[in-house]
Design an enzyme around this catalytic site. Structure first.
Site, short mmCIF file in Angstrom:
data_model
loop_
_atom_site.label_atom_id
_atom_site.label_comp_id
_atom_site.label_asym_id
_atom_site.label_seq_id
_atom_site.Cartn_x
_atom_site.Cartn_y
_atom_site.Cartn_z
N ASP A 47 -26.92 -45.46 31.78
CA ASP A 47 -26.13 -44.73 30.79
C ASP A 47 -24.65 -44.98 31.03
OD1 ASP A 47 -26.04 -42.22 28.81
OD2 ASP A 47 -24.47 -42.01 30.33
N TYR A 52 -15.79 -44.54 29.12
CA TYR A 52 -15.84 -44.55 30.58
C TYR A 52 -15.06 -45.72 31.17
CZ TYR A 52 -19.96 -41.46 30.11
OH TYR A 52 -20.84 -40.46 29.79
N LYS A 81 -22.18 -45.09 24.20
CA LYS A 81 -21.76 -44.05 23.26
C LYS A 81 -20.53 -44.45 22.45
CE LYS A 81 -23.33 -40.97 26.82
NZ LYS A 81 -23.26 -41.97 27.90
N HIS A 114 -20.70 -39.78 21.09
CA HIS A 114 -20.33 -39.10 22.33
C HIS A 114 -19.98 -37.64 22.11
CE1 HIS A 114 -18.81 -40.22 26.56
NE2 HIS A 114 -19.28 -38.99 26.56
#
Length: 134
Positions: A47, A52, A81, A114
């Protein structure tokens, strides 16, 4: 190799019920070690997210595993996401393409929103976006 359960999804898709989350890991060596250790232990769900800022690291590690023949693409379930600044009909495809390029993949298994609100784009970098003001 560890065995794990699966979540049955529509379309006869099986999502591994246990996965490695990569939130807050941007140090390349740390993430490489975590991913390699997880994959060796039998994890088959990774994931990540565009926001990120580690999709490219995840992509390099997965590519090494696929290139070496240790795993095939279909052996690993990859989730990423859409960032808040991408929650608009004319931005989704661009962000999806960026994530696919970062991950060095032709497809992801699950693409999530997200956070289901949209940010107004204020520049080229989605991390610099601010909520739209009324």
């Amino acid at each position: 190799m560890a065995t794990q359960g699966f979540v049955d999804m529509l379309g006869d898709i099986k999502m591994p019920s246990v996965g490695l989350g990569t939130w807050q890991v941007t140090d390349e060596k740390e993430l490489e070690l975590a991913l390699n250790t997880a994959l060796e232990a039998g994890y088959r769900h990774i994931d990540t997210a565009f926001i990120y800022q580690n999709e490219a690291i995840v992509g390099r590690v997965l590519n090494k595993w696929f290139s070496s023949g240790k795993l095939k693409r279909e052996d690993v379930f990859v989730t990423t996401k859409l960032p808040m600044s991408g929650v608009h009909e004319d931005r989704v495809e661009n962000y999806m393409k960026k994530s696919l390029d970062n991950l060095q993949l032709d497809y992801v298994d699950l693409y999530l929103i997200h956070f289901p609100i949209c940010f107004k784009m204020t520049g080229g970098d989605p991390r610099s976006s601010e909520p739209e003001k009324n």
